[in-house]
Design an enzyme around this catalytic site. Structure first.
Site, PDB file in Angstrom:
ATOM      1  N   ASN A  10       0.887  -1.169   0.000  1.00 23.79           N
ATOM      2  CA  ASN A  10       0.000   0.000   0.000  1.00 23.79           C
ATOM      3  C   ASN A  10       0.918   1.210   0.000  1.00 23.79           C
ATOM      4  O   ASN A  10       1.514   1.546   1.021  1.00 23.79           O
ATOM      5  CB  ASN A  10      -0.890  -0.031   1.255  1.00 23.79           C
ATOM      6  CG  ASN A  10      -1.714   1.241   1.410  1.00 23.79           C
ATOM      7  OD1 ASN A  10      -1.764   2.068   0.496  1.00 23.79           O
ATOM      8  ND2 ASN A  10      -2.351   1.401   2.559  1.00 23.79           N
ATOM      9  N   HIS A  95      -9.420   1.522   4.905  1.00 20.08           N
ATOM     10  CA  HIS A  95      -8.134   1.635   5.619  1.00 20.08           C
ATOM     11  C   HIS A  95      -8.323   2.568   6.818  1.00 20.08           C
ATOM     12  O   HIS A  95      -9.083   3.544   6.746  1.00 20.08           O
ATOM     13  CB  HIS A  95      -7.056   2.168   4.673  1.00 20.08           C
ATOM     14  CG  HIS A  95      -5.688   2.051   5.258  1.00 20.08           C
ATOM     15  ND1 HIS A  95      -5.205   2.955   6.177  1.00 20.08           N
ATOM     16  CD2 HIS A  95      -4.733   1.112   5.103  1.00 20.08           C
ATOM     17  CE1 HIS A  95      -3.990   2.572   6.541  1.00 20.08           C
ATOM     18  NE2 HIS A  95      -3.676   1.469   5.912  1.00 20.08           N
ATOM     19  N   GLU A  97      -6.614   4.883   7.907  1.00 24.97           N
ATOM     20  CA  GLU A  97      -6.348   6.300   7.611  1.00 24.97           C
ATOM     21  C   GLU A  97      -7.557   6.950   6.943  1.00 24.97           C
ATOM     22  O   GLU A  97      -7.838   8.128   7.168  1.00 24.97           O
ATOM     23  CB  GLU A  97      -5.084   6.419   6.735  1.00 24.97           C
ATOM     24  CG  GLU A  97      -3.830   6.106   7.547  1.00 24.97           C
ATOM     25  CD  GLU A  97      -2.702   5.459   6.761  1.00 24.97           C
ATOM     26  OE1 GLU A  97      -2.705   5.518   5.521  1.00 24.97           O
ATOM     27  OE2 GLU A  97      -1.806   4.873   7.409  1.00 24.97           O
TER      28      GLU A  97
HETATM   29  P1  13P Z   1       3.145   0.277   7.614  1.00 22.23           P
HETATM   30  O1  13P Z   1       3.631  -1.044   7.018  1.00 22.23           O
HETATM   31  O2  13P Z   1       3.908   1.457   7.110  1.00 22.23           O
HETATM   32  O3  13P Z   1       3.036   0.200   9.095  1.00 22.23           O
HETATM   33  O4  13P Z   1       1.651   0.472   7.048  1.00 22.23           O
HETATM   34  C1  13P Z   1       0.749  -0.568   7.151  1.00 22.23           C
HETATM   35  C2  13P Z   1      -0.461  -0.203   6.404  1.00 22.23           C
HETATM   36  O5  13P Z   1      -1.199   0.681   6.801  1.00 22.23           O
HETATM   37  C3  13P Z   1      -0.735  -0.922   5.150  1.00 22.23           C
HETATM   38  O6  13P Z   1      -2.026  -0.652   4.694  1.00 22.23           O
END
Ligand code: 13P
Length: 248
Positions: A10, A95, A97
């Site tokens: 991602n 997600h 976020e």
């Molecule tokens: P990181 O691997 O940077 O912790 O991110 C994980 C993530 O949110 C993948 O969708």
């Protein structure tokens, strides 16, 4: 029941057309003999160029989101049909976020998931608890709710990939231990069994995501219920190939 492992990156809001194409060109020979399915989910604007860059390789291109409507007055949004035109195979949905910064809800996750499925795009539906929720013993309750509402009316659950991403482990360098990830992912599989059917739950691919990297991927992938990874930071560099080749 054997499930084919699936490692996806991602990129989030990182990379440009030039740096992304260069990375894909460098990754392609390194991952070509992978035993797992491989995908990179990239910013929408990069999809046409990255699709070209990945042509003829075993790297599938995915999107980082998808809108639920076929078309219409939704400024800034992108439909499943538009993604499909470029051969997009996967779309990350819900997600943390998106939930945290863009107000996405379980209901929206559900509508996006159904739209992706309707258009033959495999949704990668993200679930996971915050640190506060974990500390208050709410992990299972939160995830059960996310699954119940997010996957409502899905006809064939085997066409959905689930990513368990504990919010406290994303981009923090703090990975869930192998046991913590296994425990919660086993719970997710059990819950899918209750919501759909126990047999189908055995076929659903469930990834772990959250600071997964070249050093910790082997231990996580060795867990019986963990079928893959959704990789953020480590998918922006050649380390991604090491994760894809976790079993070599
Ligand atoms: P990181 O691997 O940077 O912790 O991110 C994980 C993530 O949110 C993948 O969708």
């Amino acid at each position: 029941m054997s499930r084919k492992p699936f490692i996806a990156g991602n990129w989030k809001m990182n990379m440009t057309a030039a740096s992304g194409a260069k990375l894909i060109a460098e990754l392609a020979p390194l991952v070509k003999d992978a035993d797992c399915d491989v995908a990179l989910c990239v910013p929408a604007i990069l999809i046409p160029e990255m699709t070209k860059a990945a042509k003829g390789t075993n790297i599938a291109i995915g999107a980082e989101n998808v809108h639920w409507a076929d078309k219409g007055a939704f400024t800034g949004e992108i439909s499943a049909e538009m993604l499909k035109e470029y051969g997009v195979k996967y779309a990350i949905i819900g997600h943390s976020e998106r939930r945290q910064y863009f107000g996405e809800t379980d209901e929206g996750v559900n509508k996006r998931t159904l739209a992706a499925l309707k258009n033959g795009i495999t949704p990668i539906v993200c679930v996971g608890e915050t640190l506060e929720e974990r500390e208050n013993g709410l992990t299972e309750k939160v995830i059960a709710r996310q699954l119940e509402f997010g996957l409502k009316d899905v006809d064939d659950i085997k066409k959905v990939v689930i990513a368990y991403e504990p919010v406290w482990a994303i981009g923090t360098g703090k990975t869930a231990t192998d046991e913590q990830a296994q425990e919660t992912i086993a719970f997710i599989r059990k819950k899918i069994g209750e919501l759909f059917c126990p047999m189908c739950a055995q076929s659903v691919i469930i990834q772990y995501g959250g600071s997964m990297n070249a050093a910790n991927c082997k231990g996580l992938m060795a867990q019986p219920d963990i079928d893959g990874g959704l990789i953020g930071g480590a998918s922006l560099k050649l380390d991604f190939a090491q994760i894809v080749n976790y079993n070599k």
